[in-house]
Design a protein around this motif. Structure first.
Motif, PDB file in Angstrom:
ATOM      1  N   LYS A  36      -1.840   5.377  -1.185  1.00  0.00           N
ATOM      2  CA  LYS A  36      -3.071   4.674  -1.551  1.00  0.00           C
ATOM      3  C   LYS A  36      -2.854   3.204  -1.915  1.00  0.00           C
ATOM      4  CE  LYS A  36      -3.061   6.094  -6.317  1.00  0.00           C
ATOM      5  NZ  LYS A  36      -2.877   7.296  -7.004  1.00  0.00           N
ATOM      6  N   ASP A  37      -1.699   2.853  -2.450  1.00  0.00           N
ATOM      7  CA  ASP A  37      -1.439   1.466  -2.847  1.00  0.00           C
ATOM      8  C   ASP A  37      -0.597   0.696  -1.832  1.00  0.00           C
ATOM      9  OD1 ASP A  37      -2.876   1.799  -5.243  1.00  0.00           O
ATOM     10  OD2 ASP A  37      -1.112   2.673  -6.227  1.00  0.00           O
ATOM     11  N   VAL A  38      -0.330   1.317  -0.685  1.00  0.00           N
ATOM     12  CA  VAL A  38       0.481   0.692   0.362  1.00  0.00           C
ATOM     13  C   VAL A  38      -0.452  -0.086   1.298  1.00  0.00           C
ATOM     14  CG1 VAL A  38       2.018   1.227   2.306  1.00  0.00           C
ATOM     15  CG2 VAL A  38       2.181   2.528   0.186  1.00  0.00           C
ATOM     16  N   PRO A  39      -0.034  -1.249   1.792  1.00  0.00           N
ATOM     17  CA  PRO A  39      -0.875  -2.008   2.721  1.00  0.00           C
ATOM     18  C   PRO A  39      -1.264  -1.175   3.952  1.00  0.00           C
ATOM     19  CG  PRO A  39       1.006  -3.322   2.026  1.00  0.00           C
ATOM     20  CD  PRO A  39       1.220  -1.926   1.493  1.00  0.00           C
ATOM     21  N   LEU A  40      -2.452  -1.444   4.484  1.00  0.00           N
ATOM     22  CA  LEU A  40      -3.000  -0.680   5.598  1.00  0.00           C
ATOM     23  C   LEU A  40      -2.046  -0.612   6.792  1.00  0.00           C
ATOM     24  CD1 LEU A  40      -5.323   0.880   6.872  1.00  0.00           C
ATOM     25  CD2 LEU A  40      -6.293  -1.320   7.572  1.00  0.00           C
ATOM     26  N   ALA A  41      -1.419  -1.725   7.147  1.00  0.00           N
ATOM     27  CA  ALA A  41      -0.510  -1.728   8.302  1.00  0.00           C
ATOM     28  C   ALA A  41       0.654  -0.758   8.090  1.00  0.00           C
ATOM     29  CB  ALA A  41       0.012  -3.139   8.573  1.00  0.00           C
ATOM     30  N   LEU A  42       1.162  -0.679   6.893  1.00  0.00           N
ATOM     31  CA  LEU A  42       2.257   0.238   6.592  1.00  0.00           C
ATOM     32  C   LEU A  42       1.754   1.685   6.554  1.00  0.00           C
ATOM     33  CD1 LEU A  42       5.235   0.535   6.051  1.00  0.00           C
ATOM     34  CD2 LEU A  42       4.807   0.071   3.640  1.00  0.00           C
ATOM     35  N   GLN A  43       0.538   1.907   6.039  1.00  0.00           N
ATOM     36  CA  GLN A  43      -0.064   3.242   6.072  1.00  0.00           C
ATOM     37  C   GLN A  43      -0.181   3.733   7.512  1.00  0.00           C
ATOM     38  OE1 GLN A  43      -3.818   3.643   4.032  1.00  0.00           O
ATOM     39  NE2 GLN A  43      -3.145   2.367   2.329  1.00  0.00           N
TER      40      GLN A  43
END
Length: 76
Positions: A36-43
């Motif tokens: 949930k706290d990881v940047p979208l690109a990394l998700q």
């Protein structure tokens, strides 16, 4: 259509979608709390790194085999 005939592009698209949609939904649901706290690109990178091998090596081959069996059974 013989058991070894390649399905139409439309049927292959449907088979791929049937494999991809639930896989992404399940993996996303499982990973959402962790990422949930990881940047979208990394998700997205993590999601696709897990989902794509499942889809490509497990689900699509199984669905293609099931499609071939159904097609052969219907053509008898």
């Amino acid at each position: 259509m013989s058991a070894h005939a390649v399905p139409s592009v439309h049927r292959r698209a449907l088979i791929t979608w049937v494999a991809v949609y639930p896989t992404i939904t399940i993996v996303l649901a499982l990973l959402r709390p962790v990422l949930k706290d990881v940047p979208l690109a990394l998700q997205t990178l993590v999601l696709t790194a897990i989902a794509i091998p499942i889809v490509v090596y497990v689900l699509v081959p199984a669905l293609m085999k099931a499609n071939a069996a159904l097609t052969a059974r219907r053509s008898r």
